[in-house]
Design a protein around this motif. Structure first.
Motif, mmCIF file in Angstrom:
data_model
loop_
_atom_site.group_PDB
_atom_site.id
_atom_site.type_symbol
_atom_site.label_atom_id
_atom_site.label_comp_id
_atom_site.label_asym_id
_atom_site.label_seq_id
_atom_site.Cartn_x
_atom_site.Cartn_y
_atom_site.Cartn_z
ATOM 1 N N ASN A 51 0.800 -1.234 0.000
ATOM 2 C CA ASN A 51 0.000 0.000 0.000
ATOM 3 C C ASN A 51 0.826 1.274 0.000
ATOM 4 N N THR A 52 2.126 1.167 -0.306
ATOM 5 C CA THR A 52 3.016 2.320 -0.247
ATOM 6 C C THR A 52 2.394 3.535 -0.939
ATOM 7 N N GLY A 53 2.336 4.644 -0.200
ATOM 8 C CA GLY A 53 1.803 5.896 -0.739
ATOM 9 C C GLY A 53 0.307 6.080 -0.552
ATOM 10 N N SER A 54 -0.377 5.021 -0.108
ATOM 11 C CA SER A 54 -1.840 5.103 0.060
ATOM 12 C C SER A 54 -2.229 5.775 1.374
ATOM 13 N N SER A 55 -3.420 6.365 1.370
ATOM 14 C CA SER A 55 -3.998 6.900 2.599
ATOM 15 C C SER A 55 -4.502 5.736 3.440
ATOM 16 N N PRO A 56 -4.697 5.961 4.752
ATOM 17 C CA PRO A 56 -5.283 4.913 5.583
ATOM 18 C C PRO A 56 -6.677 4.516 5.075
ATOM 19 N N ASP A 57 -7.110 3.321 5.438
ATOM 20 C CA ASP A 57 -8.430 2.797 5.094
ATOM 21 C C ASP A 57 -9.502 3.806 5.514
ATOM 22 N N THR A 58 -10.494 4.039 4.648
ATOM 23 C CA THR A 58 -11.534 5.036 4.936
ATOM 24 C C THR A 58 -12.295 4.714 6.218
ATOM 25 N N ARG A 59 -12.461 3.421 6.533
ATOM 26 C CA ARG A 59 -13.155 3.047 7.771
ATOM 27 C C ARG A 59 -12.325 3.423 9.000
ATOM 28 N N GLY A 60 -11.009 3.295 8.882
ATOM 29 C CA GLY A 60 -10.112 3.699 9.971
ATOM 30 C C GLY A 60 -10.135 5.205 10.171
ATOM 31 N N LEU A 61 -10.129 5.934 9.038
ATOM 32 C CA LEU A 61 -10.191 7.398 9.105
ATOM 33 C C LEU A 61 -11.508 7.859 9.731
ATOM 34 N N ALA A 62 -12.607 7.188 9.359
ATOM 35 C CA ALA A 62 -13.924 7.537 9.911
ATOM 36 C C ALA A 62 -13.956 7.271 11.417
ATOM 37 N N CYS A 63 -13.357 6.176 11.834
ATOM 38 C CA CYS A 63 -13.292 5.821 13.255
ATOM 39 C C CYS A 63 -12.493 6.876 14.021
ATOM 40 N N LEU A 64 -11.329 7.273 13.488
ATOM 41 C CA LEU A 64 -10.512 8.296 14.144
ATOM 42 C C LEU A 64 -11.268 9.617 14.228
ATOM 43 N N ARG A 65 -11.904 10.007 13.110
ATOM 44 C CA ARG A 65 -12.648 11.264 13.048
ATOM 45 C C ARG A 65 -13.742 11.308 14.109
ATOM 46 N N LYS A 66 -14.409 10.167 14.278
ATOM 47 C CA LYS A 66 -15.471 10.045 15.283
ATOM 48 C C LYS A 66 -14.941 10.367 16.687
ATOM 49 N N HIS A 67 -13.637 10.099 16.892
ATOM 50 C CA HIS A 67 -13.011 10.363 18.194
ATOM 51 C C HIS A 67 -12.205 11.663 18.174
ATOM 52 N N GLY A 68 -12.444 12.495 17.146
ATOM 53 C CA GLY A 68 -11.796 13.807 17.089
ATOM 54 C C GLY A 68 -10.333 13.782 16.708
ATOM 55 N N ILE A 69 -9.918 12.753 15.963
ATOM 56 C CA ILE A 69 -8.507 12.643 15.561
ATOM 57 C C ILE A 69 -8.404 12.647 14.042
ATOM 58 N N GLU A 70 -7.465 13.437 13.520
ATOM 59 C CA GLU A 70 -7.199 13.484 12.078
ATOM 60 C C GLU A 70 -5.796 12.943 11.823
ATOM 61 N N THR A 71 -5.574 12.403 10.637
ATOM 62 C CA THR A 71 -4.224 11.994 10.240
ATOM 63 C C THR A 71 -4.057 12.224 8.750
ATOM 64 N N SER A 72 -2.848 12.592 8.359
ATOM 65 C CA SER A 72 -2.559 12.764 6.933
ATOM 66 C C SER A 72 -1.506 11.747 6.507
ATOM 67 N N HIS A 73 -1.349 10.682 7.293
ATOM 68 C CA HIS A 73 -0.321 9.672 7.035
ATOM 69 C C HIS A 73 -0.493 9.011 5.666
ATOM 70 N N ARG A 74 0.619 8.682 5.046
ATOM 71 C CA ARG A 74 0.658 7.894 3.806
ATOM 72 C C ARG A 74 1.445 6.623 4.116
ATOM 73 N N ALA A 75 0.941 5.496 3.650
ATOM 74 C CA ALA A 75 1.582 4.214 3.940
ATOM 75 C C ALA A 75 3.012 4.167 3.406
ATOM 76 N N ARG A 76 3.878 3.557 4.190
ATOM 77 C CA ARG A 76 5.265 3.352 3.765
ATOM 78 C C ARG A 76 5.757 2.021 4.324
ATOM 79 N N GLN A 77 6.778 1.472 3.682
ATOM 80 C CA GLN A 77 7.349 0.231 4.168
ATOM 81 C C GLN A 77 8.468 0.544 5.151
ATOM 82 N N VAL A 78 8.625 -0.326 6.145
ATOM 83 C CA VAL A 78 9.709 -0.199 7.115
ATOM 84 C C VAL A 78 11.038 -0.332 6.362
#
Length: 158
Positions: A51-78
């Motif tokens: 998923n390199t370069g992808s945004s987090p899963d929309t369901r995860g983003l919705a869950c975070l948003r529900k708890h007042g948290i935003e993220t602009s993270h992009r997937a990367r490999q270790v």
């Protein structure tokens, strides 16, 4: 990467679109709310390169948003550097742990402490299950686990 005197943590899961970006966002908010975010280098990564370069899963983003948290993270490999630049690498399940330990062996100066994030869970749920094929409730469960584990980890390291 990690400045002198600062602490650092890298959260890791298989694809870096569900569990680890949730953990990263939860920990960043917690550190911010505690007034210690400037003492930390906080990131997340994947054991795979799917998923390199992808945004987090929309369901995860919705869950975070529900708890007042935003993220602009992009997937990367270790990367190999991560094993030298991060003090802690906290992962979600036994497969991540095994992959990371294998990768760390190929890094000459690896200093990172590789652990399950769940090892900090006061409710002793050591494995944070991948919610990718699950429901919104599974993402909520990941969020709750990350909340408990990150709180305990932050308390231990402040």
């Amino acid at each position: 990467m990690a400045a002198t005197g600062s602490k650092s943590v890298l959260f890791v899961c298989l694809g870096n679109i569900c569990r680890s970006p949730i953990a990263e966002a939860v920990f960043r908010k917690m550190a911010t709310d505690s007034g210690v975010v400037d003492k930390w280098v906080i990131d997340s990564g994947a054991t795979s390169d799917w998923n390199t370069g992808s945004s987090p899963d929309t369901r995860g983003l919705a869950c975070l948003r529900k708890h007042g948290i935003e993220t602009s993270h992009r997937a990367r490999q270790v990367t190999k550097d991560d094993f030298m630049n991060f003090e802690y690498i906290l992962c979600m399940d036994e497969n991540n742990l095994s992959d990371l330990n294998k990768k760390a062996k190929s890094v000459k100066n690896a200093t990172a402490k590789i652990e399950l994030l769940g090892s900090y869970d006061p409710q002793n749920q050591r494995i944070i299950k991948d919610p990718y094929y699950g429901s919104d409730a599974d993402f909520e469960n990941v969020y709750e686990q990350c909340l408990r584990c990150c709180k305990a980890f932050l308390e231990k390291n402040s």
